[in-house]
Design a protein around this motif. Structure first.
Motif, PDB file in Angstrom:
ATOM      1  N   LEU A 235      -5.756  34.888  29.670  1.00  0.00           N
ATOM      2  CA  LEU A 235      -4.542  34.643  28.894  1.00  0.00           C
ATOM      3  C   LEU A 235      -3.647  33.607  29.574  1.00  0.00           C
ATOM      4  O   LEU A 235      -3.029  32.768  28.904  1.00  0.00           O
ATOM      5  CB  LEU A 235      -3.775  35.955  28.689  1.00  0.00           C
ATOM      6  CG  LEU A 235      -4.448  37.013  27.806  1.00  0.00           C
ATOM      7  CD1 LEU A 235      -3.601  38.269  27.751  1.00  0.00           C
ATOM      8  CD2 LEU A 235      -4.690  36.475  26.406  1.00  0.00           C
ATOM      9  N   GLU A 236      -3.591  33.657  30.911  1.00  0.00           N
ATOM     10  CA  GLU A 236      -2.770  32.671  31.632  1.00  0.00           C
ATOM     11  C   GLU A 236      -3.358  31.273  31.495  1.00  0.00           C
ATOM     12  O   GLU A 236      -2.634  30.298  31.257  1.00  0.00           O
ATOM     13  CB  GLU A 236      -2.679  33.075  33.097  1.00  0.00           C
ATOM     14  CG  GLU A 236      -1.771  32.170  33.920  1.00  0.00           C
ATOM     15  CD  GLU A 236      -1.637  32.641  35.346  1.00  0.00           C
ATOM     16  OE1 GLU A 236      -1.022  31.915  36.156  1.00  0.00           O
ATOM     17  OE2 GLU A 236      -2.162  33.734  35.652  1.00  0.00           O
ATOM     18  N   ARG A 237      -4.693  31.164  31.627  1.00  0.00           N
ATOM     19  CA  ARG A 237      -5.329  29.853  31.447  1.00  0.00           C
ATOM     20  C   ARG A 237      -5.226  29.371  30.009  1.00  0.00           C
ATOM     21  O   ARG A 237      -5.134  28.164  29.747  1.00  0.00           O
ATOM     22  CB  ARG A 237      -6.794  29.936  31.875  1.00  0.00           C
ATOM     23  CG  ARG A 237      -6.975  29.977  33.382  1.00  0.00           C
ATOM     24  CD  ARG A 237      -8.433  29.886  33.789  1.00  0.00           C
ATOM     25  NE  ARG A 237      -9.165  31.095  33.446  1.00  0.00           N
ATOM     26  CZ  ARG A 237     -10.128  31.150  32.519  1.00  0.00           C
ATOM     27  NH1 ARG A 237     -10.457  30.065  31.830  1.00  0.00           N
ATOM     28  NH2 ARG A 237     -10.758  32.285  32.273  1.00  0.00           N
ATOM     29  N   MET A 238      -5.231  30.295  29.078  1.00  0.00           N
ATOM     30  CA  MET A 238      -5.117  29.912  27.667  1.00  0.00           C
ATOM     31  C   MET A 238      -3.750  29.293  27.377  1.00  0.00           C
ATOM     32  O   MET A 238      -3.629  28.324  26.618  1.00  0.00           O
ATOM     33  CB  MET A 238      -5.341  31.136  26.781  1.00  0.00           C
ATOM     34  CG  MET A 238      -5.368  30.833  25.296  1.00  0.00           C
ATOM     35  SD  MET A 238      -5.780  32.298  24.333  1.00  0.00           S
ATOM     36  CE  MET A 238      -5.664  31.632  22.667  1.00  0.00           C
ATOM     37  N   ASN A 239      -2.703  29.813  27.988  1.00  0.00           N
ATOM     38  CA  ASN A 239      -1.353  29.282  27.760  1.00  0.00           C
ATOM     39  C   ASN A 239      -1.109  27.975  28.496  1.00  0.00           C
ATOM     40  O   ASN A 239      -0.394  27.103  27.994  1.00  0.00           O
ATOM     41  CB  ASN A 239      -0.301  30.308  28.204  1.00  0.00           C
ATOM     42  CG  ASN A 239       0.033  31.292  27.107  1.00  0.00           C
ATOM     43  OD1 ASN A 239      -0.085  30.988  25.927  1.00  0.00           O
ATOM     44  ND2 ASN A 239       0.423  32.499  27.494  1.00  0.00           N
ATOM     45  N   THR A 240      -1.687  27.821  29.666  1.00  0.00           N
ATOM     46  CA  THR A 240      -1.363  26.675  30.516  1.00  0.00           C
ATOM     47  C   THR A 240      -2.360  25.528  30.401  1.00  0.00           C
ATOM     48  O   THR A 240      -1.990  24.366  30.629  1.00  0.00           O
ATOM     49  CB  THR A 240      -1.285  27.124  31.987  1.00  0.00           C
ATOM     50  OG1 THR A 240      -2.530  27.746  32.355  1.00  0.00           O
ATOM     51  CG2 THR A 240      -0.146  28.096  32.184  1.00  0.00           C
ATOM     52  N   ILE A 241      -3.631  25.812  30.059  1.00  0.00           N
ATOM     53  CA  ILE A 241      -4.655  24.768  30.062  1.00  0.00           C
ATOM     54  C   ILE A 241      -5.307  24.586  28.697  1.00  0.00           C
ATOM     55  O   ILE A 241      -5.415  23.461  28.194  1.00  0.00           O
ATOM     56  CB  ILE A 241      -5.742  25.083  31.123  1.00  0.00           C
ATOM     57  CG1 ILE A 241      -5.112  25.178  32.517  1.00  0.00           C
ATOM     58  CG2 ILE A 241      -6.830  24.023  31.099  1.00  0.00           C
ATOM     59  CD1 ILE A 241      -6.092  25.594  33.594  1.00  0.00           C
ATOM     60  N   ILE A 242      -5.752  25.675  28.087  1.00  0.00           N
ATOM     61  CA  ILE A 242      -6.589  25.570  26.885  1.00  0.00           C
ATOM     62  C   ILE A 242      -5.784  25.063  25.692  1.00  0.00           C
ATOM     63  O   ILE A 242      -6.140  24.063  25.049  1.00  0.00           O
ATOM     64  CB  ILE A 242      -7.247  26.927  26.579  1.00  0.00           C
ATOM     65  CG1 ILE A 242      -8.155  27.349  27.737  1.00  0.00           C
ATOM     66  CG2 ILE A 242      -8.028  26.861  25.272  1.00  0.00           C
ATOM     67  CD1 ILE A 242      -8.736  28.738  27.593  1.00  0.00           C
ATOM     68  N   LEU A 243      -4.668  25.736  25.347  1.00  0.00           N
ATOM     69  CA  LEU A 243      -3.889  25.347  24.172  1.00  0.00           C
ATOM     70  C   LEU A 243      -3.280  23.946  24.300  1.00  0.00           C
ATOM     71  O   LEU A 243      -3.258  23.198  23.310  1.00  0.00           O
ATOM     72  CB  LEU A 243      -2.798  26.384  23.902  1.00  0.00           C
ATOM     73  CG  LEU A 243      -3.295  27.757  23.434  1.00  0.00           C
ATOM     74  CD1 LEU A 243      -2.128  28.695  23.205  1.00  0.00           C
ATOM     75  CD2 LEU A 243      -4.137  27.635  22.170  1.00  0.00           C
ATOM     76  N   PRO A 244      -2.786  23.514  25.466  1.00  0.00           N
ATOM     77  CA  PRO A 244      -2.280  22.128  25.549  1.00  0.00           C
ATOM     78  C   PRO A 244      -3.358  21.066  25.341  1.00  0.00           C
ATOM     79  O   PRO A 244      -3.029  19.924  24.988  1.00  0.00           O
ATOM     80  CB  PRO A 244      -1.699  22.056  26.968  1.00  0.00           C
ATOM     81  CG  PRO A 244      -1.344  23.451  27.309  1.00  0.00           C
ATOM     82  CD  PRO A 244      -2.392  24.288  26.661  1.00  0.00           C
TER      83      PRO A 244
END
Length: 341
Positions: A235-244
């Motif tokens: 979830l942390e990687r999804m907010n900081t890396i994946i979605l951007p």
């Protein structure tokens, strides 16, 4: 005035049956009658509007009459007067009696009883619930759980528990021909293993689906479930890396949260995942990813508040799709046109 009266009497004096009139006398009499009528009208006007005599009124004075038309006219006495006409009717008598008094030619006025588009009742889809229905369902479950004894309470999340994430599901759906290819299955398995840090499982079809060509026991995709620390790491990687890294990203949709507060979304390709950049030359298939974030909120507003508090970037609500019914004969016309082409 006496001469005018005698003239009118002489003009309108009845004639006998045998009395003959010379040629042209009837036209002279009609002319005299019209002249008499005009003189009488002028005399009455002088008597009623005598106080308005004076020099010609300027244009500002003629326009000063509120909601009335004013004209400067010459009088019989040689002076000038102002002729005021009644204001134009805003609506007909029937409309005024009905309670409608609008100025013709103006902008259309919306009816007071008409409900705005935002407040109109939206037809719910099968299985969809409103917020009041969701909170009523939770209240009924609380009453039912409090009626049970301790050893009969079912296992699982309770409405009074603290709101938190419980599981993250990630899967890749494949068509029968794609799932039958061993290279594609190995590619998808390696991609999910790099993204999640867990070895995924191959999903088997549980039903026969003729439209998709699935049979019971055939491979239909690859899936993995995350719990605990690995879930929060994803979830942390999804907010900081994946979605951007998503192309033309404007925020996730709030109405992608279902009635129980769970969020579902889909990514079109492998581009947002930085872990898969090394495998771009070995890629056999470009596919989509389905991601589900589950929690114990049990309602849509609580699930939205939980995800917003964690930091998920939400955008505007996705507009609802309007279903239009197409008649059977229109479908036949379209089919015939396609065949002709």
């Amino acid at each position: 005035m006496a001469s005018m009266a005698t003239m009118a009497a002489s003009v309108h004096q009845p004639q006998g049956r045998n009395q003959r009139t010379p040629r042209g006398a009837s036209s002279n009499k009609s002319r005299l009658g019209l002249a008499t009528l005009g003189l009488a009208t002028a005399a009455v006007w002088v008597g009623l509007r005598g106080h308005l005599t004076g020099p010609p009124a300027p244009l500002a004075l003629a326009e000063s009459a509120s909601s009335e038309l004013a004209f400067v006219v010459p009088l019989a006495s040689g002076n000038w007067g102002i002729l005021q006409c009644p204001s134009v009717r805003s609506s007909s008598q029937v409309a005024r009696l009905a309670g409608y008094d609008a100025v013709p030619g103006g902008k259309p006025v919306a009816d007071e009883d008409e409900v705005p588009m935002e407040q109109k009742k939206v037809r719910l889809r099968p299985g969809e619930e409103t917020e009041s229905m969701q909170f009523d369902r939770v209240a009924k479950k609380i009453r039912w759980l409090k009626q049970l004894k301790g050893k009969f309470v079912p296992v699982g999340a309770k409405p009074w528990n603290k709101h938190a994430f419980t599981k993250v599901c990630m899967q890749v759906r494949l068509m029968p021909k794609q799932a039958a290819n061993t290279k594609i299955i190995n590619q998808v398995t390696e991609e999910l293993r790099r993204i999640t840090g867990m070895h995924p499982r191959v999903v088997k079809a549980k039903h026969n689906v003729a439209k998709l060509g699935w049979r019971i026991g055939d491979n239909c995709g690859v899936a993995v479930s995350l719990f605990g620390p690995k879930m929060y790491d994803f979830l942390e990687r999804m907010n900081t890396i994946i979605l951007p890294r998503v192309r033309d990203f404007e925020g996730i949709y709030p109405n992608s949260i279902d009635n129980f507060g769970n969020f579902w979304m889909s990514l079109d390709s492998q581009e947002p995942f930085k872990e898969l950049d090394e495998l771009i030359d070995q890629r056999e298939l470009v596919h989509s990813f389905d991601i589900g974030i589950l929690n114990n909120c049990m309602t849509q507003p609580d699930g939205l508040a939980l995800m917003q508090g964690y930091g998920f970037p939400f955008g505007e609500t996705r507009p609802r799709k309007v279903k239009t019914k197409v008649k059977s004969f229109e479908k036949k016309k379209v089919e015939v046109k396609k065949r002709v082409r």
